[in-house]
Design a protein around this motif. Structure first.
Motif, PDB file in Angstrom:
ATOM      1  N   UNK A  69       0.835  -1.201   0.000  1.00 18.81           N
ATOM      2  CA  UNK A  69       0.000   0.000   0.000  1.00 18.81           C
ATOM      3  C   UNK A  69       0.869   1.250   0.000  1.00 18.81           C
ATOM      4  N   UNK A  70       1.939   1.235   0.774  1.00 21.35           N
ATOM      5  CA  UNK A  70       2.832   2.389   0.803  1.00 21.35           C
ATOM      6  C   UNK A  70       3.412   2.674  -0.576  1.00 21.35           C
ATOM      7  N   UNK A  71       3.778   1.634  -1.291  1.00 27.63           N
ATOM      8  CA  UNK A  71       4.369   1.833  -2.610  1.00 27.63           C
ATOM      9  C   UNK A  71       3.370   2.424  -3.600  1.00 27.63           C
ATOM     10  N   UNK A  72       2.091   2.273  -3.322  1.00 23.00           N
ATOM     11  CA  UNK A  72       1.056   2.917  -4.132  1.00 23.00           C
ATOM     12  C   UNK A  72       0.767   4.328  -3.632  1.00 23.00           C
ATOM     13  N   UNK A  73       0.780   4.498  -2.310  1.00 25.26           N
ATOM     14  CA  UNK A  73       0.405   5.782  -1.720  1.00 25.26           C
ATOM     15  C   UNK A  73       1.467   6.856  -1.930  1.00 25.26           C
ATOM     16  N   UNK A  74       2.735   6.473  -1.913  1.00 24.40           N
ATOM     17  CA  UNK A  74       3.812   7.469  -2.002  1.00 24.40           C
ATOM     18  C   UNK A  74       3.709   8.301  -3.279  1.00 24.40           C
ATOM     19  N   UNK A  75       3.687   7.698  -4.467  1.00 29.86           N
ATOM     20  CA  UNK A  75       3.587   8.542  -5.672  1.00 29.86           C
ATOM     21  C   UNK A  75       2.248   9.262  -5.778  1.00 29.86           C
TER      22      UNK A  75
END
Length: 284
Positions: A69-75
């Protein structure tokens, strides 16, 4: 790329970061089970409807969550104007005993300072929270703030999509806000069934509403108005005089109200905001 949280974060290290804007985007249940002290929680699935609860765009955030989820939320956040100072994933390892438990208590947003600085005095004068009316509420930061303090809040906003976002926030914070979709240009003295102890109007100016303040309030009620002055036009919007408060306003048309506070502050972009707090005379 998110880094494993448990690989490096000690309690001492966390104390140096705890005042930063830390946003945990895990589910409400996972957050309640265990979370870093002084972190805020907006679940990733709710974030698009709760962006108004983040600090101003440009404020660096620290994200906590699970790696996918973080890898989606960051950008996603970066392209909307929020730099990411750090992002760390919660490992499925034993949670340290110094972590906190329970629902979120920290918020990354704040109501207008003119309200938060004077609400204690208003409540003391009234004997506690009462009924509040938020005119032109937008996404409802001030309404949410008052509801969290125990006020019964009616929030009026013309745009239904903003009322929807407000209600998402209210539900997640477990408070109640009565939302009303209304074009306030069509308001009347009979618009509300029950009079209010406090009316707030923040960054929204519609002079025709002043004619109804007596009808909408109890005696001894407060009216808090904060909006731009004419000097704001030098720095950008608003430029229309209809949205700029004149020095003699609104006292010149409210004979039954007395000035409690009249002050001005300047935003970071240079625009001046004037805050006026009036009290309705208790015997008129």
């Amino acid at each position: 790329m998110a880094l494993p949280l448990a690989n490096w974060l000690s309690q001492d290290k966390w104390q140096s970061l705890a005042l930063e804007p830390v946003l945990d985007i895990r589910s409400a249940d996972d957050f309640a089970a265990a979370h870093l002290p002084n972190s805020a929680n907006i679940p990733w699935a709710r974030l698009p409807l709760r962006l108004h609860e983040l600090p101003p765009a440009g404020t660096p955030l620290i994200l906590i969550g699970v790696a996918p989820v973080l890898n989606e939320a960051i950008p996603w956040l970066q392209c909307r104007g929020w730099p990411i100072k750090g992002a760390w994933s919660v490992n499925p390892e034993p949670i340290p005993d110094w972590w906190s438990h329970g629902p979120p208590t920290r918020r990354l947003w704040a109501p207008t300072p003119f309200l938060s600085e004077h609400i204690d005095g208003i409540e003391r004068s009234l004997g506690g929270p009462g009924r509040a009316l938020d005119l032109g509420a937008g996404t409802g930061r001030e309404s949410l703030y008052l509801a969290q303090r125990g006020w019964q809040v009616m929030a009026v906003e013309q745009r239904p999509e903003l009322l929807e976002r407000m209600q998402v926030s209210a539900k997640d914070w477990q408070v109640t806000i009565d939302g009303m979709a209304m074009d306030l240009r069509q308001a009347s003295a009979e618009a509300f069934d029950t009079p209010f102890h406090l009316i707030i109007q923040c960054r929204f100016l519609l002079r025709s509403l002043w004619a109804y303040l007596d009808a909408w309030t109890v005696r001894g009620a407060y009216y808090l108005l904060e909006t731009f002055t004419a000097e704001a036009a030098k720095f950008g919007k608003p430029k229309n005089p209809a949205f700029l408060l004149a020095p003699e306003e609104p006292m010149n048309v409210l004979p039954n109200w007395v000035v409690v506070i009249d002050q001005q502050r300047t935003l970071a972009d240079g625009r001046p905001l004037r805050g006026v707090l009036l009290k309705r005379a208790p015997t008129l």
